[in-house]
Design a protein around this motif. Structure first.
Motif, short mmCIF file in Angstrom:
data_model
loop_
_atom_site.label_atom_id
_atom_site.label_comp_id
_atom_site.label_asym_id
_atom_site.label_seq_id
_atom_site.Cartn_x
_atom_site.Cartn_y
_atom_site.Cartn_z
N PRO A 164 0.84 -1.20 0.00
CA PRO A 164 0.00 0.00 0.00
C PRO A 164 0.87 1.24 0.00
O PRO A 164 1.92 1.29 0.64
N GLU A 198 -3.42 4.60 -1.74
CA GLU A 198 -4.35 3.70 -1.05
C GLU A 198 -4.71 4.22 0.34
O GLU A 198 -5.87 4.14 0.76
N ARG A 255 -3.34 -2.98 0.49
CA ARG A 255 -3.47 -2.37 -0.84
C ARG A 255 -4.77 -2.80 -1.51
O ARG A 255 -5.45 -2.00 -2.17
N PRO A 314 -8.70 0.69 0.33
CA PRO A 314 -9.58 1.68 -0.32
C PRO A 314 -11.04 1.24 -0.38
O PRO A 314 -11.93 2.08 -0.42
#
Length: 674
Positions: free
Chosen positions: A176, A180, A571, A575
């Protein structure tokens, strides 16, 4: 006559030892019994402080007629989900896939090979609200097993195949990064209600401690005021609401709105893990803002854990029940915690009683049940003296106390050790650091064997039969690492290393994925594997965090690489579902910040060493690790080749063992860390 559960150590199982149900503990012998008799298995999963688990037990498991039917047509297995999180996770996944929801008590009907075919949670004794009665469910399953056995086994096999075929997106695409983590923060912003201060929709609110930890770290690293405002808002809302015990400190499990427009009321059980996580979060909020509210709540919550959850052995009990005797012989949820205006007046007198009612939002109509009110702390309210609060607490202590689940869960004690030792260090409470050290000693003496393998639980100093799962190794290592940084005792770093080496050896799979159970653990119908947070950090992300901290302490590339592989899942999920991977997001913030490695060298008795050490602990740098001791101290690799400066104490701030110029004053160290 007691059943087989009378020989167990779990308080939850022991609560069912006198049921007329012929319960079995989870064991190969139970499934062999089902094969020999040719009957299905009924698996019932719960935990000791679960209100509806107690209700189902009273209504059905204590009923002689229902128990006789269960004994004749099923092999009945009772599981404490806190002792066997692997069993709970596997079958809860099946329940949620089939019904779209889950919860406890969990009831699963399965073949003698452990393959599930029918599911549910709480079933009432009589049909109501569209739900069948428990007896109807039992009769329906018995009939299907007797008359449509082939169809039932086909369904069970298909469910098991579907579970086994589920793929996990573990983020093999990389680590990430800024994008992100920014998207995760925006996702939380969309779900945060600044007017109420709560996160997420719906009428049930759980404390989002792991998300708040991420927000605090995100603010510290990026300067995001939005992240800090959300963290402050959520913490103030929780501290002023009935989620928090306004008299005795500590947090209840969750709050809910029983009807539109009604006051949020708690589910009154108190869990060790909630209080450990939130205690640490409020201490970290104070570290950033200096908030007096955050300071008070952190200290009160630590004191609550020590006062009410600490066991004779020095560890921390799992939970306090929601229910207790209300003084009339009834076992009622919340009876220990709620008040009427008349009760306040009886303790404090008329004038102070009215002031207390204004202060805590206690009304004549009541905000809970039967005219009683939950205690809140409205922003606008009457002032209450410390003496009045002490008198109310003393009066409450005379009430019948909720039951306590005295088993020690390794993972939750690890979380408590980290919180209590940090609060002790930040607020100059050496007694709290001592209490945390004693709990760590218990984990080493009782839970850890000669090969550093952990047992999941113990009770009264007797180790349980169940092996530790990934969260146990990760959270205990987290606690030991925090204790090492606070005390300067390198033995805790060594013990953390033993545990994390087992994580690398027993829990890491192909491609760096992590499993919740060890390679040599009992095989279930599916090997549990879940990177998302629930009430506690997932074992996956907790392991990533602890591995990263240990690598920062030691320079171990193997541990750092394992942490980076594990954080690939952030990652993928950060989000999309930031509320459910807060601990992983917090670890990712540490990764992007380094994390910072702070080595403080100097004589332990030199007050200048202590001042530098305290400044290091006050740093909000995400995931920073601290080592303190004499130059070249072998217990901490960070101290090697870090000499004194001008014959006096110094601090070195490093990333991956590459250090800036040493500093010698608290002010210059604070500047370097900012």
């Amino acid at each position: 006559m007691p059943n087989r559960l009378a020989h167990e150590t779990s308080p939850y199982l022991l609560q069912h030892a006198d049921n007329p149900v012929d319960w079995w503990p989870w064991s190969p012998e139970a499934f062999e019994e089902a094969r020999e008799r040719g009957v299905p298995v009924l698996l019932s999963v719960g935990y000791s402080s679960c209100h509806w688990c107690h209700v189902l037990a009273h209504e059905s498991f204590e009923d002689e007629v229902t128990a006789a039917f269960m004994n004749e047509h099923f092999v009945n297995i009772k599981v404490d989900r806190e002792e066997r999180p692997d069993v709970d996770a596997v079958y809860m996944e099946a329940v949620q896939a089939a019904t779209g929801q889950g919860g406890w008590p969990m009831s699963v009907f399965m073949t003698p090979d452990g393959e599930p075919f029918y599911f549910g949670t709480y079933f009432p004794p009589e049909p109501r609200h569209g739900m069948p009665s428990f007896r109807q469910v039992l009769e329906g399953v018995r009939g299907a097993w007797a008359d449509r056995r082939e169809e039932v086994t086909e369904v069970a096999e298909k469910i098991t195949r579907d579970l086994a075929a589920r793929e996990l997106d573990h983020g093999a695409g990389g680590l990430p990064g800024e994008e992100e983590l920014a998207q995760a923060r925006l996702g939380i912003t969309r779900e945060y209600d600044p007017a109420s201060g709560w996160l997420g929709g719906g009428d049930t609110k759980f404390p989002p401690g792991m998300v708040i930890e991420f927000l605090l770290r995100h603010h510290a690293r990026t300067g995001s005021e939005a992240a800090l405002e959300m963290a402050e808002g959520m913490c103030e809302t929780m501290a002023r609401s009935s989620l928090y015990d306004q008299l005795g400190g500590g947090f209840h499990r969750y709050v809910l709105r029983p009807r539109p427009g009604a006051t949020l009321v708690p589910h009154f059980e108190k869990m060790l893990y909630d209080n450990a996580l939130l205690c640490r979060v409020y201490a970290h909020l104070w570290r950033v803002t200096g908030s007096e509210l955050a300071r008070r709540v952190a200290l009160e919550t630590a004191d609550f854990m020590v006062r009410e959850l600490r066991t004779n052995e020095g560890g921390y009990a799992s939970a306090l029940d929601a229910d207790s005797d209300d003084g009339t012989g009834r076992h009622v949820e919340g009876a220990f915690y709620v008040w009427t205006p008349a009760q306040l007046t009886e303790v404090l007198g008329e004038q102070d009683g009215l002031a207390a009612a204004r202060h805590f939002g206690v009304t004549a109509e009541g905000t809970f049940e039967e005219g009683a009110s939950v205690l809140q702390l409205p922003v606008e309210g009457g002032e209450l003296s410390a003496d009045a609060q002490s008198r109310l607490l003393a009066a409450r202590e005379l009430r019948e106390r909720p039951g306590r689940d005295d088993k020690l869960v390794a993972a939750w004690n690890g979380l408590a050790i980290a919180a209590i030792c940090e609060v002790g260090a930040l607020f100059d409470r050496p007694d709290l650091v001592e209490r945390a050290t004693e709990a760590a000693d218990v984990l080493v003496r009782v839970h850890m064997d000669a090969h550093a393998r952990l047992a999941r639980t113990s009770k009264d100093g007797q180790v349980g039969a169940n092996r530790g799962v990934l969260e146990d190794y990760a959270d205990v290592a987290e606690g030991f690492l925090a204790l090492a940084g606070v005390t300067g005792e390198g033995v805790w770093l060594e013990f953390a290393g033993f545990l994390l080496d087992i994580v690398l050896d027993q829990f890491v799979g192909e491609g760096g994925v992590l499993y919740d159970t060890a390679h040599d653990a009992e095989r279930l119908i599916r090997r549990p594997q879940d990177p998302t947070d629930n009430a506690t950090p997932s074992g996956w992300t907790a392991a990533a965090s602890a591995l990263l901290s240990y690598a920062a302490h030691t320079g171990s590339s193997a541990h750092r690489e394992a942490a980076e592989s594990a954080l690939g899942v952030v990652r993928a999920l950060g989000p999309r579902a930031p509320r459910f991977i807060g601990w992983g997001l917090a670890a990712a913030e540490a990764l992007l910040d380094g994390p910072r490695e702070i080595a403080v060298v100097g004589a332990p008795t030199d007050p200048r060493t202590g001042a530098l050490h305290r400044t290091a602990l006050l740093s909000a740098a995400p995931g920073a690790v601290v080592a303190v001791g004499v130059p070249g101290g072998e217990e901490f690799p960070l101290l090697v080749d870090r000499p004194l400066v001008g014959g006096g104490p110094a601090a070195y701030v490093c990333r991956r063992f590459v250090c800036a110029a040493p500093v010698t004053t608290p002010e210059s160290l604070a500047d370097t860390l900012s």
